[in-house]
Design a protein around this motif. Sequence first.
Motif, short mmCIF file in Angstrom:
data_model
loop_
_atom_site.label_atom_id
_atom_site.label_comp_id
_atom_site.label_asym_id
_atom_site.label_seq_id
_atom_site.Cartn_x
_atom_site.Cartn_y
_atom_site.Cartn_z
N THR A 1 42.35 32.21 52.68
CA THR A 1 42.79 30.87 52.24
C THR A 1 42.63 30.68 50.73
OG1 THR A 1 40.57 30.00 52.74
CG2 THR A 1 42.24 29.84 54.47
N ALA A 2 42.37 31.76 49.99
CA ALA A 2 42.13 31.65 48.55
C ALA A 2 43.44 31.60 47.78
CB ALA A 2 41.30 32.83 48.08
N ASP A 3 43.37 31.00 46.61
CA ASP A 3 44.52 30.96 45.69
C ASP A 3 44.45 32.20 44.81
OD1 ASP A 3 46.54 30.43 43.95
OD2 ASP A 3 45.62 28.67 43.02
N LEU A 4 45.30 33.17 45.07
CA LEU A 4 45.24 34.44 44.35
C LEU A 4 45.73 34.33 42.92
CD1 LEU A 4 46.35 37.00 47.09
CD2 LEU A 4 44.06 36.22 46.47
N SER A 5 46.26 33.18 42.52
CA SER A 5 46.71 33.03 41.14
C SER A 5 45.55 33.10 40.15
CB SER A 5 47.46 31.71 40.96
OG SER A 5 46.59 30.60 41.17
N VAL A 6 44.33 32.90 40.65
CA VAL A 6 43.17 32.94 39.75
C VAL A 6 42.93 34.35 39.22
CG1 VAL A 6 42.04 31.01 40.89
CG2 VAL A 6 41.54 33.33 41.64
N VAL A 7 43.53 35.35 39.84
CA VAL A 7 43.31 36.71 39.36
C VAL A 7 43.92 36.93 37.98
CG1 VAL A 7 43.22 37.64 41.69
CG2 VAL A 7 45.38 37.65 40.47
N PHE A 8 44.81 36.03 37.56
CA PHE A 8 45.44 36.18 36.25
C PHE A 8 44.79 35.31 35.18
CE2 PHE A 8 48.80 36.96 39.45
CZ PHE A 8 49.06 38.29 39.13
N SER A 9 43.68 34.66 35.50
CA SER A 9 43.04 33.75 34.56
C SER A 9 42.18 34.50 33.56
CB SER A 9 42.17 32.73 35.32
OG SER A 9 41.07 33.38 35.93
N SER A 10 41.94 33.85 32.42
CA SER A 10 41.07 34.45 31.40
C SER A 10 39.64 34.53 31.89
CB SER A 10 41.14 33.63 30.11
OG SER A 10 40.75 32.27 30.34
N ARG A 11 39.24 33.61 32.78
CA ARG A 11 37.89 33.65 33.34
C ARG A 11 37.66 34.96 34.09
NH1 ARG A 11 39.24 28.17 34.76
NH2 ARG A 11 38.01 26.64 33.60
N LEU A 12 38.67 35.40 34.82
CA LEU A 12 38.53 36.64 35.57
C LEU A 12 38.39 37.83 34.63
CD1 LEU A 12 38.56 38.18 38.26
CD2 LEU A 12 41.03 38.42 37.96
N LEU A 13 39.13 37.83 33.54
CA LEU A 13 39.04 38.93 32.59
C LEU A 13 37.65 39.00 31.96
CD1 LEU A 13 42.51 38.68 30.78
CD2 LEU A 13 41.76 40.37 32.45
N VAL A 14 37.09 37.84 31.64
CA VAL A 14 35.74 37.80 31.08
C VAL A 14 34.75 38.35 32.10
CG1 VAL A 14 33.88 36.31 30.25
CG2 VAL A 14 36.23 35.91 29.51
N THR A 15 34.89 37.90 33.35
CA THR A 15 34.00 38.37 34.41
C THR A 15 34.11 39.87 34.62
OG1 THR A 15 34.10 36.26 35.60
CG2 THR A 15 33.49 38.20 36.88
N ALA A 16 35.34 40.37 34.69
CA ALA A 16 35.56 41.79 34.93
C ALA A 16 35.00 42.64 33.79
CB ALA A 16 37.06 42.06 35.10
N LEU A 17 35.28 42.24 32.56
CA LEU A 17 34.83 43.03 31.42
C LEU A 17 33.32 43.01 31.26
CD1 LEU A 17 37.59 42.05 28.81
CD2 LEU A 17 37.33 44.23 30.01
N SER A 18 32.71 41.85 31.48
CA SER A 18 31.25 41.77 31.36
C SER A 18 30.57 42.56 32.47
CB SER A 18 30.78 40.31 31.38
OG SER A 18 31.10 39.67 32.61
#
Length: 306
Positions: free
Chosen positions: A54-71
């Motif tokens: 039931t999640a909104d997969l559009s969040v995978v393109f957010s800058s927050r996700l990039l920060v999380t992934a890189l850190s």
Amino acid sequence: MQGVLTGFAVIAAVIAVGYVLGLRGHLGPQGREVLTRLAFHVASPALLFTTLATADLSVVFSSRLLVTALSTVAVAGVFVAVGVVRRWGVGRTTIGALCSGYVNSGNLGIPIAVYVLGDASLVAPVLLFQLVLVTPVAVTILDLSGGGAKGPLWRRLLTPLRNPIALGSLAGVAVAATGLRVPAPVMDPLTLIGNMSVPAVLLAFGISLCGSTMPMRGADREPVLLAVALKAFGQPAVAWALASGVFGLRGAQLLDVVVTSALPAAQNLYTYASTYEVGERLARDAILVSTVVSVPVLVGVAAVLG
């Protein structure tokens, strides 16, 4: 501040119940193992499926996700590099790397997101990244480095498709991506089963503390210290630098990514360590110490950036 204290109070209470159960022996000598297997093979896959379906997969393109992934990659990479040099082994290094960057985005991240950040959905990018990518990759490595490493090549390549955690995550993403609506007679039982996951993990963790020695003692002292330092201080520092210096985030958005990065190591990492019988003490000590240390860190971050 209330969200930080509330989240930690809930976790501490359930772990304390598990400790009492272990102290009194109410679940027998195999109680921890049964809870761990229940969480890994049944409850956690159900929780991952119902959460991601039931999640909104559009969040995978957010800058927050990039920060999380890189850190996450940054701090995990540091631990892996040290683990290779120190020859800690593939399985033990994998558990330590997870403890360095895999945050408690569920049972602690959600209440903190509600009470500190004002929106539970803000933890979604972290949750999705960990469930969809980090968890399947990590458990596959643990599979291949242990008993799963034996057998023909084709069977080893299909390891992710035989792991319940990976299956639950991938099935949930598939449902969300296709827009399918899971019927209530199917979703409701899965939701009920999934609700056992967090309590089972925390109770098993509490039972494991019975009769255990003080944390950061013995052969695991060095990897525990490194994992805690990377988790409590390294990851939020890297997230702040990336968010403010690279992506130009300010105000509430900057607070969001730094707070979520400062969350302690997730309790379900102990379930993975116990299931694969590798790095159990490392996982237990790193989770416990990072949880304690993260309290003043989270309060400080909320005070400075809030």
